[in-house]
Scaffold this active site. Structure first.
Site, PDB file in Angstrom:
ATOM      1  N   LYS A 115       5.090  -1.687  -1.900  1.00  0.00           N
ATOM      2  CA  LYS A 115       4.624  -0.542  -2.693  1.00  0.00           C
ATOM      3  C   LYS A 115       5.167   0.793  -2.172  1.00  0.00           C
ATOM      4  O   LYS A 115       5.225   1.762  -2.911  1.00  0.00           O
ATOM      5  CB  LYS A 115       3.101  -0.538  -2.768  1.00  0.00           C
TER       6      LYS A 115
HETATM    7  C1  LIG Z   1       0.968  -5.273  -4.993  1.00  0.00           C
HETATM    8  C2  LIG Z   1       1.543  -6.468  -4.302  1.00  0.00           C
HETATM    9  C3  LIG Z   1       2.060  -7.569  -5.023  1.00  0.00           C
HETATM   10  C4  LIG Z   1       2.025  -7.659  -6.535  1.00  0.00           C
HETATM   11  O1  LIG Z   1       2.844  -6.733  -7.161  1.00  0.00           O
HETATM   12  P1  LIG Z   1       2.623  -6.357  -8.687  1.00  0.00           P
HETATM   13  O2  LIG Z   1       3.568  -5.285  -8.988  1.00  0.00           O
HETATM   14  O3  LIG Z   1       1.193  -5.913  -8.780  1.00  0.00           O
HETATM   15  O4  LIG Z   1       2.864  -7.594  -9.474  1.00  0.00           O
HETATM   16  C5  LIG Z   1       2.614  -8.616  -4.305  1.00  0.00           C
HETATM   17  N1  LIG Z   1       2.637  -8.612  -2.949  1.00  0.00           N
HETATM   18  C6  LIG Z   1       2.150  -7.579  -2.240  1.00  0.00           C
HETATM   19  C7  LIG Z   1       2.195  -7.650  -0.749  1.00  0.00           C
HETATM   20  C8  LIG Z   1       1.587  -6.471  -2.865  1.00  0.00           C
HETATM   21  O5  LIG Z   1       1.100  -5.454  -2.138  1.00  0.00           O
END
Ligand SMILES: *Cc1c(COP(=O)(O)O)cnc(C)c1O
Length: 459
Positions: A111
């Site tokens: 993120k």
């Molecule tokens: C947020 C997240 C996801 C999922 O991503 P999306 O964009 O919500 O599908 C997968 N793995 C981790 C470690 C995350 O923080």
């Protein structure tokens, strides 16, 4: 570039307006009016670019004239300057697969790639308009810290993040509460994650409060986040194909909110040679069920070893739905209304077939997740975090595919220990974090208590 809403009830707006609007005012999600098409000769040239130069090329048509090329370049440079790997998102070969490491940012999860950029973008746009923004959000762990790191120390922005006291992992808690910048306000509420979400919703529903205090959200629906996430699909393809445009590559993506994989879908629509998008979920499988049956049906959320994917309503799903129904905003509106009323929506048999051609959808159990961590470690001593393990497991039938690694394994050492009886070594971002000083306000899980606290800080 102009932006429209999936529900068709807003006038087209610019990139900067779309970023500030976040959620479209008609309740839909914002999307570019057209998808730029990338020629093969351009793809070949892009395969030689570094991450930041590539991001500049990909973002330019989407940003339009809202930023100068120099402004955009500087923003990108600054957003990825504090990543600990010189390649930003390196690709490594592990067995028969490639791993695209997306966890070299300040909070060791993918993120950061979107939120570092979004924080800087907000700062620039606010400085221009002279406005301020107060971000309020609830987190169950990962998003909160990435959002805090995205805006820490920024002028014109204050951030309030609610987490359930004692119910996030110690590392996750410290990643938030050790950030001591004056504009960062951590609130531990005496309650659950759901309480936190309810409180945030209450504050946003108080329109007078929302307007007086310029409240903004920081969830995965902001268009700028999707945009930043497209870049690494092009980057990874370039590394694996060496610019050979006849080389089609599959991507395996652990999915919760459909954000990350939707970025891959758009990259594909732009002309990236993608063979298959492999959509991988944990036991919370609303998306795999949808691809299998054409029915999107909300069920209860189960806690798993991959908590960042413990989601039922996938907030970016509506964007894909828009393309699936051939950009017909009336149909999107009807379907979303159905979903709100009945907890479920259904697309036609033809549309269901189309989505099956676009995605391979695979659900991975807890046992399979642990097994995959074990198998990959045994084969190559590479440690997968549990989210990444889900993508890797789903990719087993697709040798040569690129698996997106969404978190550093040291963030989820309980699961790692369970699988292989050792701990992953903490990256520099997490080292010493348990010993650093913290600041956090503990409040009752009560909307008016939180509201008063926010007012006091912003007074
Ligand atoms: C947020 C997240 C996801 C999922 O991503 P999306 O964009 O919500 O599908 C997968 N793995 C981790 C470690 C995350 O923080």
């Amino acid at each position: 570039m102009q932006y429209i809403s999936t529900r068709g009830k807003i006038e087209p707006i610019s990139f900067a307006q779309a970023v500030i609007m976040g959620l479209a005012t008609d309740g839909g999600l914002l999307l570019p009016k057209t998808i730029p098409q990338i020629e093969k000769v351009t793809l070949r040239a892009w395969a030689t670019l570094n991450f930041s130069s590539l991001a500049l090329e990909i973002m330019t048509p989407y940003v339009g004239t809202d930023l100068t090329r120099a402004e955009l370049a500087e923003l990108i440079q600054r957003s990825y300057a504090n990543f600990t790997h010189p390649e930003i998102t390196p690709v490594t070969q592990v067995g028969k697969h490639y791993i695209l490491e997306l966890f070299h940012g300040p909070t060791a999860a993918f993120k950061d790639i979107a939120l570092q950029w979004l924080g800087n973008l907000f700062e620039l746009l606010l400085a221009r308009s002279g406005e301020t923004l107060n971000i309020i959000g609830a987190t169950s762990g990962d998003t909160g810290s990435a959002a805090i790191y995205g805006v820490r120390g920024k002028e014109r922005i204050q951030i309030f993040i609610l987490h359930p006291q004692g119910r996030v992992s110690p590392i996750q808690e410290r990643q938030m509460t050790t950030v001591l910048d004056a504009n960062v306000h951590n609130i531990a509420i005496r309650g659950t994650f759901d309480d936190g979400q309810r409180i945030v919703k209450d504050l946003f529903n108080d329109l007078e409060f929302k307007q007086t205090y310029h409240l903004g959200a920081i969830n995965s629906i902001n268009w700028a986040r999707v945009l930043a996430q497209m870049v690494y699909y092009f980057y990874a393809w370039g590394k694996v194909s060496k610019g050979d445009t006849s080389k089609m590559v599959s991507f395996a993506v652990p999915t919760g909110n459909f954000g990350d994989i939707f970025a891959g879908y758009l990259a594909w629509r732009m002309g990236l040679p993608v063979k298959k998008l492999i959509l991988a979920t944990n036991r919370n499988d609303i998306l795999t069920r949808f691809i299998r049956t054409g029915i999107y049906q909300v069920e209860t959320v189960h806690p798993t070893l991959s908590p960042s994917m413990d989601i039922q309503i996938a907030s970016n799903f509506e964007r894909y739905l828009y393309y699936l129904v051939n950009e017909n905003t009336e149909v999107v509106q009807d379907l979303m209304q159905q979903l709100a009323k009945t907890g479920s929506l259904q697309v036609s048999a033809l549309q269901n077939m189309k989505s099956q051609q676009e995605f391979a959808a695979i659900t991975v159990s807890e046992e399979e997740t642990l097994e995959q961590i074990r198998a990959t470690y045994a084969e190559s001593t590479y440690i997968l975090d549990p989210h990444t393990a889900i993508g890797m497991r789903a990719a087993q039938k697709y040798p040569g595919s690129i698996c997106l690694a969404t978190a550093h394994p040291a963030k989820f050492n309980e699961a790692i220990q369970k699988a292989i009886s050792i701990k992953a070594t903490a990256p520099s971002a997490l080292q010493g974090i348990l010993e650093q000083p913290t600041r956090c306000e503990v409040l009752d899980a009560n909307s008016s208590v939180v509201k008063q606290y926010v007012q006091k800080i912003l007074a």
